[in-house]
Design an enzyme around this catalytic site. Structure first.
Site, PDB file in Angstrom:
ATOM      1  N   TRP A 274      -2.306  -3.021  -1.637  1.00 14.65           N
ATOM      2  CA  TRP A 274      -1.891  -4.427  -1.616  1.00 14.65           C
ATOM      3  C   TRP A 274      -2.782  -5.059  -0.560  1.00 14.65           C
ATOM      4  O   TRP A 274      -2.666  -4.765   0.633  1.00 14.65           O
ATOM      5  CB  TRP A 274      -0.418  -4.525  -1.232  1.00 14.65           C
ATOM      6  CG  TRP A 274       0.132  -5.910  -1.345  1.00 14.65           C
ATOM      7  CD1 TRP A 274       0.627  -6.498  -2.470  1.00 14.65           C
ATOM      8  CD2 TRP A 274       0.270  -6.870  -0.292  1.00 14.65           C
ATOM      9  NE1 TRP A 274       1.055  -7.775  -2.182  1.00 14.65           N
ATOM     10  CE2 TRP A 274       0.849  -8.037  -0.849  1.00 14.65           C
ATOM     11  CE3 TRP A 274      -0.044  -6.880   1.061  1.00 14.65           C
ATOM     12  CZ2 TRP A 274       1.123  -9.175  -0.105  1.00 14.65           C
ATOM     13  CZ3 TRP A 274       0.225  -8.018   1.803  1.00 14.65           C
ATOM     14  CH2 TRP A 274       0.811  -9.147   1.220  1.00 14.65           C
TER      15      TRP A 274
ATOM     16  N   HIS B 173      19.023 -36.875   0.383  1.00 16.43           N
ATOM     17  CA  HIS B 173      18.395 -37.169   1.677  1.00 16.43           C
ATOM     18  C   HIS B 173      16.874 -36.994   1.626  1.00 16.43           C
ATOM     19  O   HIS B 173      16.259 -36.670   2.637  1.00 16.43           O
ATOM     20  CB  HIS B 173      19.019 -36.296   2.770  1.00 16.43           C
ATOM     21  CG  HIS B 173      20.487 -36.576   2.953  1.00 16.43           C
ATOM     22  ND1 HIS B 173      20.961 -37.743   3.517  1.00 16.43           N
ATOM     23  CD2 HIS B 173      21.585 -35.872   2.582  1.00 16.43           C
ATOM     24  CE1 HIS B 173      22.278 -37.732   3.527  1.00 16.43           C
ATOM     25  NE2 HIS B 173      22.682 -36.606   2.946  1.00 16.43           N
TER      26      HIS B 173
ATOM     27  N   ARG C 268       4.172  -0.563  -4.648  1.00 15.07           N
ATOM     28  CA  ARG C 268       3.821  -0.944  -3.279  1.00 15.07           C
ATOM     29  C   ARG C 268       2.543  -1.774  -3.210  1.00 15.07           C
ATOM     30  O   ARG C 268       2.143  -2.240  -2.146  1.00 15.07           O
ATOM     31  CB  ARG C 268       3.650   0.315  -2.422  1.00 15.07           C
ATOM     32  CG  ARG C 268       4.901   1.145  -2.326  1.00 15.07           C
ATOM     33  CD  ARG C 268       4.662   2.378  -1.498  1.00 15.07           C
ATOM     34  NE  ARG C 268       4.494   2.068  -0.102  1.00 15.07           N
ATOM     35  CZ  ARG C 268       5.485   1.983   0.776  1.00 15.07           C
ATOM     36  NH1 ARG C 268       6.717   2.223   0.399  1.00 15.07           N
ATOM     37  NH2 ARG C 268       5.255   1.682   2.035  1.00 15.07           N
TER      38      ARG C 268
ATOM     39  N   GLU D 201       8.693 -16.271  -8.029  1.00 22.02           N
ATOM     40  CA  GLU D 201       7.880 -15.066  -7.796  1.00 22.02           C
ATOM     41  C   GLU D 201       7.323 -14.455  -9.068  1.00 22.02           C
ATOM     42  O   GLU D 201       6.269 -13.830  -9.030  1.00 22.02           O
ATOM     43  CB  GLU D 201       8.627 -14.024  -6.953  1.00 22.02           C
ATOM     44  CG  GLU D 201       9.799 -13.343  -7.625  1.00 22.02           C
ATOM     45  CD  GLU D 201      10.422 -12.265  -6.728  1.00 22.02           C
ATOM     46  OE1 GLU D 201      11.649 -12.142  -6.742  1.00 22.02           O
ATOM     47  OE2 GLU D 201       9.700 -11.555  -6.029  1.00 22.02           O
TER      48      GLU D 201
ATOM     49  N   CYS E 241       0.839  -1.188   0.000  1.00 24.09           N
ATOM     50  CA  CYS E 241       0.000   0.000   0.000  1.00 24.09           C
ATOM     51  C   CYS E 241       0.879   1.245   0.000  1.00 24.09           C
ATOM     52  O   CYS E 241       1.879   1.324   0.696  1.00 24.09           O
ATOM     53  CB  CYS E 241      -0.959   0.093   1.177  1.00 24.09           C
ATOM     54  SG  CYS E 241      -2.147  -1.242   1.232  1.00 24.09           S
TER      55      CYS E 241
ATOM     56  N   LYS F  48      13.624 -15.868  -7.617  1.00 25.98           N
ATOM     57  CA  LYS F  48      13.261 -15.055  -8.784  1.00 25.98           C
ATOM     58  C   LYS F  48      12.268 -15.796  -9.666  1.00 25.98           C
ATOM     59  O   LYS F  48      11.269 -15.254 -10.111  1.00 25.98           O
ATOM     60  CB  LYS F  48      14.488 -14.735  -9.646  1.00 25.98           C
ATOM     61  CG  LYS F  48      15.417 -13.610  -9.320  1.00 25.98           C
ATOM     62  CD  LYS F  48      14.861 -12.259  -9.153  1.00 25.98           C
ATOM     63  CE  LYS F  48      14.181 -12.086  -7.850  1.00 25.98           C
ATOM     64  NZ  LYS F  48      14.875 -11.458  -6.770  1.00 25.98           N
TER      65      LYS F  48
ATOM     66  N   ASN G 123      -2.029   2.902   5.038  1.00 22.08           N
ATOM     67  CA  ASN G 123      -1.028   1.864   4.764  1.00 22.08           C
ATOM     68  C   ASN G 123      -0.644   1.236   6.095  1.00 22.08           C
ATOM     69  O   ASN G 123      -0.272   1.943   7.026  1.00 22.08           O
ATOM     70  CB  ASN G 123       0.200   2.502   4.094  1.00 22.08           C
ATOM     71  CG  ASN G 123       1.439   1.602   4.155  1.00 22.08           C
ATOM     72  OD1 ASN G 123       2.542   2.084   4.342  1.00 22.08           O
ATOM     73  ND2 ASN G 123       1.267   0.314   3.994  1.00 22.08           N
ATOM     74  N   GLY G 124      -0.754  -0.084   6.181  1.00 18.71           N
ATOM     75  CA  GLY G 124      -0.385  -0.776   7.423  1.00 18.71           C
ATOM     76  C   GLY G 124      -1.477  -1.742   7.825  1.00 18.71           C
ATOM     77  O   GLY G 124      -2.295  -2.160   7.000  1.00 18.71           O
TER      78      GLY G 124
ATOM     79  N   GLU H  37      18.570 -17.551  -4.544  1.00 18.07           N
ATOM     80  CA  GLU H  37      18.113 -16.327  -5.200  1.00 18.07           C
ATOM     81  C   GLU H  37      17.535 -16.641  -6.587  1.00 18.07           C
ATOM     82  O   GLU H  37      16.503 -16.086  -6.975  1.00 18.07           O
ATOM     83  CB  GLU H  37      19.266 -15.314  -5.274  1.00 18.07           C
ATOM     84  CG  GLU H  37      18.935 -13.984  -5.921  1.00 18.07           C
ATOM     85  CD  GLU H  37      17.728 -13.263  -5.320  1.00 18.07           C
ATOM     86  OE1 GLU H  37      17.261 -13.635  -4.233  1.00 18.07           O
ATOM     87  OE2 GLU H  37      17.230 -12.325  -5.973  1.00 18.07           O
TER      88      GLU H  37
ATOM     89  N   LYS I 285       6.474  -4.526  -3.558  1.00 18.59           N
ATOM     90  CA  LYS I 285       7.908  -4.238  -3.500  1.00 18.59           C
ATOM     91  C   LYS I 285       8.360  -3.928  -2.081  1.00 18.59           C
ATOM     92  O   LYS I 285       9.489  -4.184  -1.714  1.00 18.59           O
ATOM     93  CB  LYS I 285       8.206  -3.056  -4.422  1.00 18.59           C
ATOM     94  CG  LYS I 285       9.651  -2.689  -4.519  1.00 18.59           C
ATOM     95  CD  LYS I 285      10.261  -3.278  -5.766  1.00 18.59           C
ATOM     96  CE  LYS I 285      11.751  -3.103  -5.810  1.00 18.59           C
ATOM     97  NZ  LYS I 285      12.436  -4.385  -5.954  1.00 18.59           N
TER      98      LYS I 285
HETATM   99  C1  F6R Z   1      12.279 -10.583  -4.203  1.00 23.31           C
HETATM  100  C2  F6R Z   1      11.876  -9.423  -3.465  1.00 23.31           C
HETATM  101  C3  F6R Z   1      11.564  -9.574  -2.026  1.00 23.31           C
HETATM  102  C4  F6R Z   1      12.341  -8.538  -1.229  1.00 23.31           C
HETATM  103  C5  F6R Z   1      11.973  -8.600   0.253  1.00 23.31           C
HETATM  104  C6  F6R Z   1      12.798  -7.621   1.071  1.00 23.31           C
HETATM  105  O1  F6R Z   1      12.571 -10.269  -5.525  1.00 23.31           O
HETATM  106  O2  F6R Z   1      11.828  -8.353  -3.994  1.00 23.31           O
HETATM  107  O3  F6R Z   1      11.867 -10.856  -1.581  1.00 23.31           O
HETATM  108  O4  F6R Z   1      13.695  -8.792  -1.405  1.00 23.31           O
HETATM  109  O5  F6R Z   1      10.624  -8.295   0.402  1.00 23.31           O
HETATM  110  O6  F6R Z   1      12.656  -6.320   0.597  1.00 23.31           O
HETATM  111  P1  F6R Z   1      13.654  -5.186   1.040  1.00 23.31           P
HETATM  112  O7  F6R Z   1      14.983  -5.500   0.453  1.00 23.31           O
HETATM  113  O8  F6R Z   1      13.071  -3.924   0.504  1.00 23.31           O
HETATM  114  O9  F6R Z   1      13.708  -5.228   2.533  1.00 23.31           O
END
Ligand code: F6R
Length: 608
Positions: free
Chosen positions: A89, A510, A26, A494, A2, A491, A115-116, A487, A603
């Site tokens: 969101w 295992h 957001r 998601e 949000c 990627k 937001n929250g 990682e 994000k």
């Molecule tokens: C993955 C992604 C999320 C963020 C996570 C932490 O691509 O974007 O997993 O890495 O939400 O976000 P920050 O780095 O902003 O604390």
């Protein structure tokens, strides 16, 4: 998670709409704007992306549905000098227009965006429903509008303070009212930046966004009520007592650029340049501020973050264990908060966050500080909440990252954390001047190595075609390659929604080998040091029918190879993640996914 924006000044609706486009990272479940007019507050809201809201605003004027409005903007929709906006969101209630913000109070004299999470919303709602109130949404946020009306007794500030006092949880709330021409805001634990310029005053969830208009900004502390009027900005505690908050000039403005293609691909291709900038920043400032007296006596270092930021901590912990003489432990922020990790005056922790607004990471830093540890923020966002929660800050130089899936920030986090831990090693005498100079030399060459990898992106794009129909994709690696596997897997899942997991390669036998069959893909990452062991793992999965892709300076008989240049093993993860970022991108594109705004994500995750 949000985004909110509010403005007093000319073209407030057009500017709010522009801000919401920026804040869409957001959350993009719905969006809405409340515009204050002479005869009341008008709310426009719609499900889905901001362009739906923009259409709604235009249609409402074209259809003359709002002939009562005082004017229309050059952009073709209703205008106002006071507006608040929200991009959602979803947390409480489905993705519907009814659950979109803003919300009116029942009498229409207040409109709010939030937001929250209001944790006590059910109890608050009950107070009103027991008296016959019927809420229009399933959200926690609508209760705020009810509280404002209930608490109003001729003085808006008093009503806002009384409302603030009855809320439990995390909230940045903006309020517009018919009673006067100010905007009001309440802030606790969700980000809220106030901006001023010659032509307007602004409130916003994001410092980069507000800096587009504002020449001076203030970061609102927790438990604060803000009154934003044409005449200026005033801050109060929840009792209504004035408090002082410092404004500062900002260079955080980020162009709200539009790209023809996807932000994610653009951001992957920016990695070499941003790594160069990160190194330049390190040299220009004589390091990232590691203090010798702080690190000489430490016995433990934590690297704490969430998602991609956690993976960068996982990677650098594995790398730094090769040259540091203290325990180096990566921890997921949300786990750190509720577990009993030992912390004392000799514990250092790097809190890693692209946005600097991740609630879990901020809470973890607060807990860590309260136990006497020395906290260090590693973030891409100046003056973000994490900067205030930590004792020291190192900025990474990734620039604005708009794709929800983090890419270039990860590479820059790796570079920054590597330099920080190398400095710790130099101070403690475990890294010699020669070792340090040799790593730095190698690091200087990394951007060109990545440029070389990027120049082969079409090959990854071809491989994506063979991966896109996989029922599952496993990523495997050992020691410093395992975090890269994590990682790469994050990627892919998601943005493509293909089931994916990462494993230390030796762990497959295992239990997880049970899942190997045709239609499963395994991506094997190795810098070459344990390649015999990786060859065995590849054989084990290939003989069970899985398709294997290797990412390595060497090739393997049973695998389709992505061949990488040989680099210093401490730096290999900075390079080897790039083909995995590209692979995720191309697979998602082939599946027709919205790569920049994948489902169910935001994000900036500002709730615990
Ligand atoms: C993955 C992604 C999320 C963020 C996570 C932490 O691509 O974007 O997993 O890495 O939400 O976000 P920050 O780095 O902003 O604390």
């Amino acid at each position: 998670m949000c985004g909110i924006f509010g403005m007093i000044g000319a073209n407030a609706v057009a500017n709010t709409l522009q801000a919401l486009k920026y804040l869409e990272y957001r959350g993009y479940d719905s969006a809405g704007i409340a515009a204050k007019q002479a005869d009341g507050i008008r709310i426009y809201k719609s499900e889905g992306r901001i362009h739906n809201l923009e259409k709604l605003l235009k249609n409402s004027v074209e259809n003359n549905a709002d002939s009562s409005f005082s004017g229309t903007s050059g952009a073709g929709y209703v205008e106002s000098e006071i507006a608040i906006g929200h991009t959602r969101w979803a947390t409480h209630g489905a993705v519907t227009t009814a659950n979109a913000h803003p919300f009116y109070s029942p009498d229409g004299n207040f409109a709010v965006v939030h937001n929250g999470i209001i944790e006590n919303y059910l109890a608050l709602k009950k107070q009103f429903t027991s008296r016959g109130a019927v809420f229009t949404s399933e959200t926690d946020s609508e209760t705020v509008a009810y509280l404002l009306q209930n608490n109003y007794n001729g003085n808006t500030l008093q009503a806002v303070c009384a409302t603030a006092k009855s809320l439990v949880g995390a909230f940045a709330i903006a309020v517009t009212t018919t009673y006067d021409n100010s905007l009001y805001a309440i802030k606790n634990k969700s980000p809220l930046v106030i901006g001023v310029s010659d032509v307007g005053v602004y409130l916003c969830s994001d410092i980069r966004c507000v800096s587009h208009w504002a020449t001076k900004v203030a970061v609102t502390p927790d438990n604060t009520v803000v009154v934003v009027g044409k005449e200026g900005v005033r801050f109060y505690d929840f009792e209504g007592k004035p408090i002082t908050v410092r404004f500062f000039t900002t260079d955080a403005a980020e162009e709200m650029e539009q790209v023809d293609g996807d932000f994610m691909l653009k951001e992957i291709f920016e990695i070499p340049e941003k790594i160069r900038l990160t190194q330049e920043g390190y040299f220009k400032n004589g390091g990232f501020g590691v203090e010798p007296e702080r690190v000489r006596n430490i016995s433990r270092i934590y690297l704490i973050g969430c998602g991609t930021a956690y993976n960068s901590g996982l990677q650098i912990a594995a790398v730094a264990r090769k040259f540091l003489d203290v325990d180096v432990l990566p921890v997921i922020a949300s786990e750190f908060i509720y577990d009993n990790y030992p912390v004392d005056g000799n514990t250092l922790a790097f809190f890693i966050s692209q946005s600097g607004e991740t609630a879990d990471t901020i809470r973890a830093a607060e807990n860590f500080n309260s136990l006497g540890g020395y906290s260090y923020a590693v973030t891409n966002t100046k003056a973000s909440s994490l900067c205030f929660a930590c004792k020291k800050v190192a900025y990474i130089y990734a620039g604005g990252e708009f794709a929800v899936a983090s890419t270039k920030a990860y590479n820059c986090q790796l570079v920054t954390l590597l330099l920080l831990t190398l400095d710790v090693g130099r101070i403690r005498g475990t890294v010699s001047n020669e070792q340090y100079a040799s790593v730095l030399r190698a690091l200087t060459g990394i951007p060109s190595v990545i440029e070389e990898v990027l120049s082969h992106s079409y090959e990854i794009s071809r491989i994506a075609e063979t991966v896109k129909d996989s029922s599952a994709v496993f990523y495997i690696g050992r020691t410093t390659d395992y975090p890269t596997a994590c990682e790469g897997s994050l990627k892919l899942k998601e943005i493509s929604y293909i089931h994916s997991e990462a494993y230390p390669a030796g762990e497959l036998k295992h239990g997880t080998l049970a899942l190997m069959e045709e239609n499963v893909t395994v991506v094997a990452i190795t810098d070459g040091t344990l390649s015999d062991k990786m060859a065995s793992s590849i054989n084990e999965v290939a003989t069970r029918g899985a398709k294997v892709i290797s990412v390595s300076p060497q090739t393997f008989p049973n695998a389709l190879s992505v061949t990488l240049p040989k680099v210093n093993t401490l730096l290999y993860g900075i390079v080897s993640v790039v083909p995995l970022q590209l692979l995720a991108y191309y697979v998602a594109k082939r599946l027709g996914r919205d790569v920049d705004k994948p489902r169910n994500l935001a994000k900036s995750v500002t709730v615990e």
